[in-house]
Design a protein around this motif. Structure first.
Motif, PDB file in Angstrom:
ATOM      1  N   TYR A   1       0.818  -1.213   0.000  1.00 20.41           N
ATOM      2  CA  TYR A   1       0.000   0.000   0.000  1.00 20.41           C
ATOM      3  C   TYR A   1       0.855   1.267   0.000  1.00 20.41           C
ATOM      4  O   TYR A   1       0.556   2.227  -0.684  1.00 20.41           O
ATOM      5  CB  TYR A   1      -0.930  -0.016   1.216  1.00 20.41           C
ATOM      6  CG  TYR A   1      -1.942   1.096   1.213  1.00 20.41           C
ATOM      7  CD1 TYR A   1      -3.161   0.940   0.579  1.00 20.41           C
ATOM      8  CD2 TYR A   1      -1.675   2.321   1.825  1.00 20.41           C
ATOM      9  CE1 TYR A   1      -4.093   1.957   0.573  1.00 20.41           C
ATOM     10  CE2 TYR A   1      -2.595   3.340   1.819  1.00 20.41           C
ATOM     11  CZ  TYR A   1      -3.806   3.156   1.183  1.00 20.41           C
ATOM     12  OH  TYR A   1      -4.724   4.164   1.166  1.00 20.41           O
ATOM     13  N   PHE A   2       1.913   1.291   0.825  1.00 22.53           N
ATOM     14  CA  PHE A   2       2.778   2.455   0.948  1.00 22.53           C
ATOM     15  C   PHE A   2       4.126   2.159   0.292  1.00 22.53           C
ATOM     16  O   PHE A   2       4.622   1.043   0.377  1.00 22.53           O
ATOM     17  CB  PHE A   2       3.048   2.787   2.424  1.00 22.53           C
ATOM     18  CG  PHE A   2       1.833   3.142   3.219  1.00 22.53           C
ATOM     19  CD1 PHE A   2       1.292   4.417   3.166  1.00 22.53           C
ATOM     20  CD2 PHE A   2       1.224   2.201   4.044  1.00 22.53           C
ATOM     21  CE1 PHE A   2       0.172   4.747   3.909  1.00 22.53           C
ATOM     22  CE2 PHE A   2       0.114   2.529   4.795  1.00 22.53           C
ATOM     23  CZ  PHE A   2      -0.421   3.801   4.730  1.00 22.53           C
ATOM     24  N   PHE A   3       4.717   3.179  -0.329  1.00 24.99           N
ATOM     25  CA  PHE A   3       6.094   3.082  -0.807  1.00 24.99           C
ATOM     26  C   PHE A   3       6.908   4.039   0.041  1.00 24.99           C
ATOM     27  O   PHE A   3       6.774   5.255  -0.059  1.00 24.99           O
ATOM     28  CB  PHE A   3       6.202   3.440  -2.289  1.00 24.99           C
ATOM     29  CG  PHE A   3       7.583   3.217  -2.845  1.00 24.99           C
ATOM     30  CD1 PHE A   3       8.063   1.935  -3.057  1.00 24.99           C
ATOM     31  CD2 PHE A   3       8.405   4.293  -3.140  1.00 24.99           C
ATOM     32  CE1 PHE A   3       9.342   1.724  -3.562  1.00 24.99           C
ATOM     33  CE2 PHE A   3       9.688   4.103  -3.646  1.00 24.99           C
ATOM     34  CZ  PHE A   3      10.152   2.805  -3.853  1.00 24.99           C
ATOM     35  N   MET A   4       7.759   3.474   0.913  1.00 29.56           N
ATOM     36  CA  MET A   4       8.505   4.278   1.869  1.00 29.56           C
ATOM     37  C   MET A   4       9.940   3.807   1.932  1.00 29.56           C
ATOM     38  O   MET A   4      10.190   2.603   2.019  1.00 29.56           O
ATOM     39  CB  MET A   4       7.869   4.161   3.260  1.00 29.56           C
ATOM     40  CG  MET A   4       6.429   4.622   3.298  1.00 29.56           C
ATOM     41  SD  MET A   4       5.700   4.378   4.908  1.00 29.56           S
ATOM     42  CE  MET A   4       6.726   5.430   5.894  1.00 29.56           C
ATOM     43  N   ASN A   5      10.844   4.750   1.914  1.00 31.60           N
ATOM     44  CA  ASN A   5      12.269   4.436   2.033  1.00 31.60           C
ATOM     45  C   ASN A   5      12.709   3.357   1.052  1.00 31.60           C
ATOM     46  O   ASN A   5      13.446   2.435   1.408  1.00 31.60           O
ATOM     47  CB  ASN A   5      12.605   4.019   3.474  1.00 31.60           C
ATOM     48  CG  ASN A   5      12.248   5.098   4.467  1.00 31.60           C
ATOM     49  OD1 ASN A   5      12.443   6.282   4.208  1.00 31.60           O
ATOM     50  ND2 ASN A   5      11.703   4.704   5.594  1.00 31.60           N
ATOM     51  N   GLY A   6      12.202   3.437  -0.162  1.00 30.06           N
ATOM     52  CA  GLY A   6      12.620   2.525  -1.216  1.00 30.06           C
ATOM     53  C   GLY A   6      12.000   1.144  -1.187  1.00 30.06           C
ATOM     54  O   GLY A   6      12.425   0.261  -1.925  1.00 30.06           O
TER      55      GLY A   6
END
Length: 187
Positions: free
Chosen positions: A163-168
């Motif tokens: 759902y989330f794209f965070m810190n690669g």
């Protein structure tokens, strides 16, 4: 039937939940809103300047004009420091549910404050607003939040993968809910 009354002050055993005020800016900055780790756990940016916090407060405070807006600053009872926030960031009048988000500053975590504030928001949603269902979610890597959600009696509903794209990297989002009759039975 839902009856919107807006954000009213709520007291718990140890906490005071009230509307945000511009005078909260310094303690917000000091206690949670500038902390990238705290903010990232609910997909919000860190606000690191007084000006950016004022902009956030403009958004929060202007929302109080709407009777279906629910966002509280969290304080320890008798304290003067804003230690976090809790809100219904989503209200669905047609289907009678709301979704909660919260954060607590890292110096105030592991004291049961998130659970206490969440239980108060759940009760407010059911008893004051007339919700049928309250839902909540957390990022898969946020285990402390999962524990809060479980303590509050929510039932797991499912996972939205990546759902989330965070810190690669991609992070799943896990969803939970509690129905009004389930909450009533727990009391």
């Amino acid at each position: 039937m839902m009856t919107h009354k807006g954000t009213m002050t709520v007291e718990t055993e140890r906490l005071l939940l009230r509307k945000f005020d511009y005078s909260d800016d310094e303690s917000m900055l000091k206690n949670w809103v500038a902390d990238e780790e705290v903010q990232s756990m609910y997909a919000e940016p860190a606000y690191t300047t007084k000006e950016s916090v004022r902009g956030l407060l403009d958004k929060y405070i202007s929302g109080y004009e709407n009777p279906n807006y629910y966002r509280w600053a969290i304080f320890e009872k008798g304290g003067t420091e804003c230690i976090g926030q809790i809100a219904y960031f989503l209200m669905d009048d047609k289907n009678h549910f709301g979704e909660i988000e919260y954060c607590i500053g890292s110096d105030f975590q592991r004291k049961g404050y998130a659970t206490e504030a969440t239980e108060a928001a759940i009760a407010y949603g059911f008893e004051t607003v007339g919700l049928h269902k309250v839902q909540i979610s957390h990022m898969a890597n946020n285990i402390p939040s999962r524990k809060v959600i479980e303590k509050c009696g929510f039932c797991y509903e499912g996972t939205q993968r990546d759902y989330f794209f965070m810190n690669g990297q991609y992070v799943d989002r896990l969803f939970y809910s509690i129905l009004e009759q389930e909450h009533r039975a727990m009391k």
